[in-house]
Design a protein around this motif. Structure first.
Motif, PDB file in Angstrom:
ATOM      1  N   PRO B  34       0.958  -1.106   0.000  1.00 12.36           N
ATOM      2  CA  PRO B  34      -0.143  -0.002  -0.098  1.00 12.36           C
ATOM      3  C   PRO B  34       0.675   1.145   0.078  1.00 12.36           C
ATOM      4  CG  PRO B  34       0.465  -0.807   2.504  1.00 12.36           C
ATOM      5  CD  PRO B  34       0.849  -1.865   1.691  1.00 12.36           C
ATOM      6  N   TRP B  35       0.394   2.455  -0.277  1.00 12.22           N
ATOM      7  CA  TRP B  35       0.455   3.706  -0.539  1.00 12.22           C
ATOM      8  C   TRP B  35       0.247   4.414   0.414  1.00 12.22           C
ATOM      9  CZ3 TRP B  35       5.458   5.297  -2.121  1.00 12.22           C
ATOM     10  CH2 TRP B  35       6.313   5.011  -2.965  1.00 12.22           C
ATOM     11  N   TYR B  36       0.354   5.063   1.584  1.00  9.99           N
ATOM     12  CA  TYR B  36      -0.245   6.179   2.257  1.00  9.99           C
ATOM     13  C   TYR B  36       0.195   7.786   2.497  1.00  9.99           C
ATOM     14  CZ  TYR B  36      -2.105   2.296   4.801  1.00  9.99           C
ATOM     15  OH  TYR B  36      -2.869   1.419   5.583  1.00  9.99           O
ATOM     16  N   GLN B  37      -0.861   8.560   2.774  1.00 14.37           N
ATOM     17  CA  GLN B  37      -0.296  10.166   2.679  1.00 14.37           C
ATOM     18  C   GLN B  37      -0.788  11.067   3.880  1.00 14.37           C
ATOM     19  OE1 GLN B  37      -3.810  11.903   0.645  1.00 14.37           O
ATOM     20  NE2 GLN B  37      -2.232  13.306  -0.769  1.00 14.37           N
ATOM     21  N   GLY B  43      -3.243  11.187  10.344  1.00 16.06           N
ATOM     22  CA  GLY B  43      -2.138  10.248  10.199  1.00 16.06           C
ATOM     23  C   GLY B  43      -2.546   9.417   9.173  1.00 16.06           C
ATOM     24  N   PRO B  44      -1.879   8.743   8.984  1.00 16.57           N
ATOM     25  CA  PRO B  44      -1.806   7.539   7.419  1.00 16.57           C
ATOM     26  C   PRO B  44      -3.108   7.766   7.002  1.00 16.57           C
ATOM     27  CG  PRO B  44       0.481   7.910   9.182  1.00 16.57           C
ATOM     28  CD  PRO B  44      -0.995   7.935   9.647  1.00 16.57           C
ATOM     29  N   ALA B  45      -3.368   8.313   5.443  1.00 19.62           N
ATOM     30  CA  ALA B  45      -4.951   7.447   5.040  1.00 19.62           C
ATOM     31  C   ALA B  45      -4.156   6.846   3.549  1.00 19.62           C
ATOM     32  CB  ALA B  45      -5.332   9.439   4.550  1.00 19.62           C
ATOM     33  N   LEU B  46      -4.875   5.682   3.699  1.00 24.42           N
ATOM     34  CA  LEU B  46      -4.387   5.112   2.371  1.00 24.42           C
ATOM     35  C   LEU B  46      -5.253   5.309   1.467  1.00 24.42           C
ATOM     36  CD1 LEU B  46      -3.694   1.792   1.214  1.00 24.42           C
ATOM     37  CD2 LEU B  46      -5.986   1.090   1.316  1.00 24.42           C
ATOM     38  N   LEU B  47      -4.043   6.012   0.061  1.00 23.34           N
ATOM     39  CA  LEU B  47      -3.977   5.809  -1.330  1.00 23.34           C
ATOM     40  C   LEU B  47      -4.975   4.720  -1.610  1.00 23.34           C
ATOM     41  CD1 LEU B  47      -1.360   8.244  -2.091  1.00 23.34           C
ATOM     42  CD2 LEU B  47      -3.710   8.635  -2.188  1.00 23.34           C
ATOM     43  N   ILE B  48      -3.751   4.558  -2.122  1.00 21.80           N
ATOM     44  CA  ILE B  48      -3.971   3.472  -2.707  1.00 21.80           C
ATOM     45  C   ILE B  48      -3.137   1.377  -2.647  1.00 21.80           C
ATOM     46  CG2 ILE B  48      -2.218   3.877  -4.672  1.00 21.80           C
ATOM     47  CD1 ILE B  48      -3.476   3.060  -7.373  1.00 21.80           C
ATOM     48  N   ALA B  49      -2.825   0.590  -3.003  1.00 26.37           N
ATOM     49  CA  ALA B  49      -2.353  -0.463  -3.034  1.00 26.37           C
ATOM     50  C   ALA B  49      -2.887  -1.733  -3.952  1.00 26.37           C
ATOM     51  CB  ALA B  49      -3.129  -1.156  -1.701  1.00 26.37           C
ATOM     52  N   ILE B  50      -1.060  -2.463  -3.601  1.00 23.92           N
ATOM     53  CA  ILE B  50      -1.515  -3.089  -4.938  1.00 23.92           C
ATOM     54  C   ILE B  50      -0.876  -5.038  -4.467  1.00 23.92           C
ATOM     55  CG2 ILE B  50       0.656  -2.759  -5.412  1.00 23.92           C
ATOM     56  CD1 ILE B  50       0.377  -2.903  -8.552  1.00 23.92           C
TER      57      ILE B  50
END
Lengths: 113, 112
Positions: B34-37, B43-50
């Motif tokens: 995953p990528w977090y912003q 707190g970190p928020a999920l952007l997109i995951a693979i």
């Protein structure tokens, strides 16, 4: 739907004291994880709880502990605080372990003097 | 031992440009990326995951490219906007565990 709620948001302690941080997951989420965030070490996994049981633990000393209650709320405790424990402690919840997105709270910022 | 290496540490891009952040991992057992912003004070928020069974995933202006043989994955932000200015973290985990191993973060600044 309310997000992950962490309390307190900010706290200051002195070396040798202990601290308890609280986390209320999103309603319906049963898995709670804790992470420590520092400028030097970045984001590091502390532990994960599901059904009141610790499923995984990161590489932290035994001074770091946690628990989960039957309503999925979680607490973490740090005893005998050290200066290096100053950090942002983040709680994250998900529906089930290994299932779906991790939703993070805004964190509890601990300063140890 | 750092298991997920992220670069660059900081990135400055003009509005409308493409932001590219790269990550490399060591543990071949990782199967969720995953990528977090993270914005300041949040707190970190999920952007997109693979997952490794696909080589690319796109969601809006965000694309993950995944190279399993090279053990690398990257985040591309197309048409970067000032509102994208934040710290971005790549991460990886294995199996059903949500024990994420994070990269060191990239501070992105998009100039207006």
């Amino acid at each position: 739907k309310a997000g992950v709620t962490q309390t307190p948001r900010y706290l200051i302690k002195t070396r040798g004291q202990q601290v308890t941080l609280s986390c209320s997951p999103i309603s319906g989420h049963r898995s709670v994880s804790w992470y420590q965030q520092t400028p030097g070490q970045g984001l590091q996994f502390l532990f994960e709880y599901f059904s009141e049981t610790q499923r995984n633990k990161g590489n932290f000393p035994g001074r770091f502990s946690g628990r989960q209650f039957s309503n999925s709320r979680s607490e973490m405790n740090v005893s005998t605080l050290e200066l290096g424990d100053s950090a942002l402690y983040l709680c994250a919840s998900s529906l089930d372990p290994g299932a779906g997105e991790l939703f993070f709270g805004e964190g509890s910022r601990l300063t140890v003097l | 031992q750092q298991q997920v290496k992220q670069s660059p540490q900081s990135l400055i891009v003009q509005k409308g440009g493409i932001s590219i952040i790269n990550c490399a991992y060591e543990n071949t057992a990782f199967d969720y990326f995953p990528w977090y912003q993270q914005f300041p004070g949040k707190g970190p928020a999920l952007l997109i995951a693979i997952r490794p069974d696909v080589s690319e995933k796109k969601e809006g202006r965000f694309t993950i490219s995944f190279n399993k043989s090279a053990k690398q994955f990257s985040l591309h932000i197309m048409d970067s906007q000032p509102g994208d200015s934040a710290t971005y973290f790549c991460a990886a985990s294995k199996g059903s565990a949500r024990q994420l191993t994070f990269g060191s973060g990239t501070q992105l600044t998009v100039l207006p």
